[in-house]
Design a protein around this motif. Structure first.
Motif, mmCIF file in Angstrom:
data_model
loop_
_atom_site.group_PDB
_atom_site.id
_atom_site.type_symbol
_atom_site.label_atom_id
_atom_site.label_comp_id
_atom_site.label_asym_id
_atom_site.label_seq_id
_atom_site.Cartn_x
_atom_site.Cartn_y
_atom_site.Cartn_z
ATOM 1 N N TYR A 55 0.851 -1.178 0.000
ATOM 2 C CA TYR A 55 0.000 0.000 0.000
ATOM 3 C C TYR A 55 0.897 1.243 0.000
ATOM 4 C CZ TYR A 55 -3.456 -3.369 1.642
ATOM 5 O OH TYR A 55 -4.282 -4.463 1.764
ATOM 6 N N PRO A 56 1.281 1.720 -1.169
ATOM 7 C CA PRO A 56 2.222 2.844 -1.216
ATOM 8 C C PRO A 56 1.568 4.201 -0.998
ATOM 9 C CG PRO A 56 1.659 2.156 -3.426
ATOM 10 C CD PRO A 56 0.952 1.215 -2.488
ATOM 11 N N TYR A 57 2.403 5.189 -0.851
ATOM 12 C CA TYR A 57 2.058 6.617 -0.885
ATOM 13 C C TYR A 57 1.527 7.217 0.419
ATOM 14 C CZ TYR A 57 2.203 5.107 -5.718
ATOM 15 O OH TYR A 57 2.564 4.520 -6.878
ATOM 16 N N ASN A 58 1.424 6.480 1.492
ATOM 17 C CA ASN A 58 0.952 7.042 2.763
ATOM 18 C C ASN A 58 -0.368 7.792 2.603
ATOM 19 O OD1 ASN A 58 2.979 6.150 4.545
ATOM 20 N ND2 ASN A 58 4.362 7.716 3.783
ATOM 21 N N GLY B 90 9.516 8.120 5.952
ATOM 22 C CA GLY B 90 8.337 7.979 5.102
ATOM 23 C C GLY B 90 8.136 6.541 4.662
ATOM 24 N N PHE B 91 9.228 5.847 4.361
ATOM 25 C CA PHE B 91 9.130 4.452 3.941
ATOM 26 C C PHE B 91 8.705 3.554 5.102
ATOM 27 C CE2 PHE B 91 12.409 5.858 0.715
ATOM 28 C CZ PHE B 91 11.489 5.973 -0.315
ATOM 29 N N GLU C 261 5.074 4.181 5.538
ATOM 30 C CA GLU C 261 4.346 3.581 4.417
ATOM 31 C C GLU C 261 4.049 2.103 4.683
ATOM 32 O OE1 GLU C 261 4.967 4.444 -0.176
ATOM 33 O OE2 GLU C 261 6.591 3.218 0.668
ATOM 34 N N ARG C 262 4.925 1.417 5.381
ATOM 35 C CA ARG C 262 4.698 0.013 5.712
ATOM 36 C C ARG C 262 3.826 -0.130 6.959
ATOM 37 N NH1 ARG C 262 7.962 1.115 2.185
ATOM 38 N NH2 ARG C 262 8.894 -0.407 0.799
#
Length: 124
Positions: free
Chosen positions: A47-50, A93-94, A97-98
């Motif tokens: 699920y990317p992009y926050n 951010g990464f 994101e997870r």
């Protein structure tokens, strides 16, 4: 193809950002979240992009009260690391994101919507 087919979220993160950051970040979570987040990362759905939408600010505040203290602890651990290049400069951010989809799915009923990209510069 190894990065997108049958590569777990954990493996994908480690390939792009290094195992050190994820391992150290997970050690900062409480035991319940550490175990459950670790299990979530063994999955394959990314699920990317926050991006998320909440029904009310209470849900949003709950999320913020959990994720930001964790990321600030991560910042303390990583502050002496040379965070250069795209894969390290944006490490927080990464990590978020997870963690975000794990947290929302653990605590609330979620709905997933597709994402569309529109090139506003192209001639239609």
């Amino acid at each position: 193809s190894v990065l997108f087919k049958r590569t777990s979220l954990e493996d994908q993160f480690n390939i792009f950002h290094g195992s050190y950051f994820l391992k150290e970040a997970m050690n900062l979570l409480n035991e319940d979240n550490r175990i459950n987040f670790s299990n979530f990362l063994k999955g394959y759905k990314f699920y990317p992009y926050n991006m998320f939408i909440c029904k009310n600010s209470y849900i949003l505040n709950q999320f913020y009260e959990e994720i930001f203290p964790w990321l600030f602890k991560c910042e303390e651990i990583f502050k002496n690391k040379k965070l250069v290049d795209y894969d390290k400069i944006r490490i927080y951010g990464f990590l978020a994101e997870r963690y975000m989809p794990y947290w929302f799915q653990k605590n609330f009923k979620t709905i997933n919507w597709p994402i569309s990209f529109i090139d506003t510069h192209s001639k239609i």
